[in-house]
Design a protein around this motif. Structure first.
Motif, short mmCIF file in Angstrom:
data_model
loop_
_atom_site.label_atom_id
_atom_site.label_comp_id
_atom_site.label_asym_id
_atom_site.label_seq_id
_atom_site.Cartn_x
_atom_site.Cartn_y
_atom_site.Cartn_z
N CYS A 84 29.13 -5.63 -8.18
CA CYS A 84 28.33 -5.46 -9.40
C CYS A 84 28.40 -6.71 -10.26
N ARG A 85 27.27 -7.10 -10.83
CA ARG A 85 27.21 -8.30 -11.65
C ARG A 85 27.85 -8.11 -13.03
N HIS A 86 28.26 -6.86 -13.35
CA HIS A 86 28.88 -6.62 -14.65
C HIS A 86 30.38 -6.95 -14.62
N ARG A 87 31.15 -6.28 -13.73
CA ARG A 87 32.59 -6.55 -13.64
C ARG A 87 33.06 -6.73 -12.20
N GLY A 88 32.13 -6.76 -11.23
CA GLY A 88 32.54 -7.03 -9.86
C GLY A 88 32.90 -5.82 -9.04
N MET A 89 32.70 -4.63 -9.59
CA MET A 89 32.96 -3.39 -8.84
C MET A 89 32.04 -3.32 -7.62
N LYS A 90 32.51 -2.68 -6.53
CA LYS A 90 31.58 -2.39 -5.44
C LYS A 90 30.51 -1.44 -5.95
N VAL A 91 29.27 -1.77 -5.67
CA VAL A 91 28.19 -0.86 -6.11
C VAL A 91 27.96 0.25 -5.09
N CYS A 92 28.57 0.12 -3.93
CA CYS A 92 28.48 1.17 -2.92
C CYS A 92 29.82 1.24 -2.22
N ARG A 93 30.41 2.43 -2.21
CA ARG A 93 31.72 2.58 -1.57
C ARG A 93 31.65 3.40 -0.30
N ALA A 101 18.94 3.79 -4.15
CA ALA A 101 19.48 2.83 -5.11
C ALA A 101 20.98 2.75 -4.93
N PHE A 102 21.57 1.70 -5.50
CA PHE A 102 23.02 1.54 -5.48
C PHE A 102 23.48 1.49 -6.94
N THR A 103 24.17 2.54 -7.36
CA THR A 103 24.55 2.66 -8.77
C THR A 103 26.05 2.52 -8.90
N CYS A 104 26.44 1.56 -9.68
CA CYS A 104 27.86 1.27 -9.87
C CYS A 104 28.53 2.44 -10.59
N THR A 105 29.71 2.84 -10.10
CA THR A 105 30.39 3.99 -10.69
C THR A 105 31.28 3.63 -11.87
N PHE A 106 31.28 2.35 -12.26
CA PHE A 106 32.09 1.96 -13.42
C PHE A 106 31.30 2.22 -14.71
N HIS A 107 30.19 1.53 -14.91
CA HIS A 107 29.40 1.74 -16.13
C HIS A 107 27.95 2.13 -15.83
N GLY A 108 27.59 2.22 -14.56
CA GLY A 108 26.29 2.77 -14.21
C GLY A 108 25.15 1.78 -14.03
N TRP A 109 25.43 0.47 -13.95
CA TRP A 109 24.33 -0.44 -13.62
C TRP A 109 23.78 -0.03 -12.25
N SER A 110 22.46 -0.03 -12.15
CA SER A 110 21.85 0.51 -10.94
C SER A 110 20.91 -0.52 -10.31
N ASP A 129 17.82 -7.49 -26.91
CA ASP A 129 16.94 -8.22 -25.98
C ASP A 129 17.68 -9.38 -25.30
N ARG A 130 19.00 -9.31 -25.28
CA ARG A 130 19.78 -10.43 -24.74
C ARG A 130 19.99 -10.36 -23.23
N LEU A 131 19.77 -9.21 -22.60
CA LEU A 131 20.05 -9.10 -21.17
C LEU A 131 18.76 -9.21 -20.36
N ASP A 132 18.65 -10.28 -19.59
CA ASP A 132 17.50 -10.46 -18.69
C ASP A 132 17.90 -9.90 -17.33
N ARG A 133 17.46 -8.67 -17.06
CA ARG A 133 17.90 -8.00 -15.83
C ARG A 133 17.51 -8.78 -14.58
#
Ligand code: FES
Ligand code: FE
Length: 450
Positions: A84-93, A101-110, A129-133
């Motif tokens: 995951c680009r947020h904290r590096g968690m695996k987005v799929c375990r 979709a692949f949704t991170c189980t830490f904070h839910g970025w999908s 408006d600071r996050l450019d997905r």
């Protein structure tokens, strides 16, 4: 004295047939390897039969890097970092499956199947408006290609094409993956075996070591040998070893298939042996006479860590030596069969995975690797160069039937020397290392070999 005093070049002396044990133990070498080898070579990541429908995915590794291999909506295949680009968690375990979709189980970025970051919980409140997905999708592995169903990926954009990388090895791979229309398919899941040892111990063995089989595996082979069978009790002794300057190798190419192996008769064995006899004419028409019975009773390795084992007690498998630490690795094994084989033959081949890869014989090899690893805690052992001199000077590059560099299989370590020569070229070079002698082509022709 540490290897650092002499540099990486002193670790492997292929022309002398000497290899330092440090390459199987040292943490700094392992760290260099994880980037300079595993982020520049073509690595096997799965088989197309595992990704039938769009949204099908596999979770695997490229070296130490966790990756997802995903069948796209347009039918293509993408390989992306499972981080995951947020904290590096695996987005799929999960090991594999089908998903939208692949949704991170830490904070839910999908993330979508293509790795795009599609949804961030409470984005407006949290980021305004600071996050450019569009800038925070999953990292794509830039090179993805297939060879007859085998999926490979490479982090290095400057690497040669997969076909050029494989070179002469394709001729030998075809005898496993292209015997019949439709190629092969993976049956069942992936067997994951944790070993103590360095991943190269397994890879070098599959690339060229038939020498060990009838001592290391003597008790295993006694359990399946037919005491009343006539003929050579050591079927691995005969045959040819293939290797190439690109580091690929085959432990032994043996003709005559399973029929002269002194195995205890069993219904599965008889069924599979008959299947190979029945399909021989078809394969001869497709690939030519030299590949009807090969590869048989043998192992091979695509540099650096993709292996196969063929027709040993009527099963076939492909696998990957995944590094974990300098002293541990996982061997992942997949049962493969001709897609066009009848269901009862597929079942028989699957049934016998436990005989060699998952049963008595793998533990024999694991015992050697773990004992060596234990010895490598000794600095005196690590200071003592290992002998890789078997069959030096005996190789020929002009065999009339078999491409590549050829020696007798039981008495040669040419594959090992080429494996470590190529390993060292990757380790010592900041640029993508050209083959210093010989450019391998996809046609099996080899130019300018030593
Ligand atoms: Fe994935 Fe935070 S680490 S959403
Ligand atoms: Fe073995």
């Amino acid at each position: 004295m540490s290897w650092r005093d002499h540099g990486i070049e002193a670790l492997v002396q292929p022309d002398e047939g000497l290899v330092s044990p440090e390459i199987f133990h040292d943490q700094e070498l392992f760290d260099i390897e994880s980037r300079k080898l595993f982020m520049r070579t073509w690595l096997f990541v799965g088989h197309e039969s595992q990704l039938v429908k769009r949204g099908d995915f596999i979770s695997t590794y490229m070296g130490l890097n966790p990756v997802l291999v995903v069948r796209q909506r347009d039918g293509g295949i993408k390989v992306m970092l499972n981080a995951c680009r947020h904290r590096g968690m695996k987005v799929c375990r999960a090991d594999g499956g089908n998903s939208r979709a692949f949704t991170c189980t830490f904070h839910g970025w999908s993330y979508g199947l293509d790795g795009e970051l599609n949804n961030v919980p409470m984005q407006d409140t949290a980021y305004g408006d600071r996050l450019d997905r569009s800038q925070y999708g999953l990292v794509q592995v830039p090179r993805v290609d297939t060879y007859k169903g085998l999926i490979f990926a490479n982090f290095d954009e400057s690497a040669p094409s997969l076909l050029d990388y494989l070179g002469d090895m394709t001729w030998y791979l075809d005898a496993l993956v292209d015997r019949r229309e439709g190629g092969i398919e993976v049956l069942g899941g992936v067997h994951k075996i944790v070993h103590r040892g360095n991943w190269k111990m397994g890879a070098e063995q599959f690339a060229g070591d038939n020498y060990h089989a009838f001592l290391t595996h003597v008790s295993a082979s006694m359990s399946w040998r037919d005491e009343d069978a006539e003929g050579d009790p050591n079927p691995l002794k005969a045959g040819l070893q293939f290797t190439s300057r690109a580091g690929h190798g085959i432990a032994g190419w043996r003709k005559n298939g399973m029929d002269d192996a002194p195995y205890v008769p069993s219904p599965d064995y008889e069924l599979v042996a008959k299947y190979y006899r029945d399909t021989a004419a078809e394969v001869r028409n497709r690939l030519g006479a030299e590949r009807v019975d090969g590869p048989s009773l043998t192992a091979g390795n695509v540099f650096p860590n993709f292996s196969y084992l063929s027709r040993v007690f009527c099963h076939n498998s492909i696998g990957v030596w995944h590094p974990r630490t300098p002293d541990t690795f996982q061997y992942w094994r997949y049962c493969v069969v001709d897609k066009a084989a009848p269901p009862e033959v597929k079942r028989a081949i699957m049934n016998n995975m436990h005989i060699w890869p998952l049963g008595v014989a793998d533990s024999d090899d694991g015992e050697n690797w773990s004992e060596i690893s234990a010895n490598l805690t000794s600095p005196a052992v690590r200071d003592t160069m290992l002998n890789y001199q078997m069959g030096m000077g005996a190789a020929r590059d002009d065999h009339p039937l078999f491409p590549g560099t050829i020696t007798e299989s039981y008495v040669a370590e040419e594959s090992h020397r080429n494996f470590y020569r190529r390993w060292q070229e990757f380790m010592a070079s900041d640029e993508y290392p050209d083959l210093k002698s010989g450019v391998l082509t996809a046609t099996g022709a080899t130019a300018g070999k030593e």
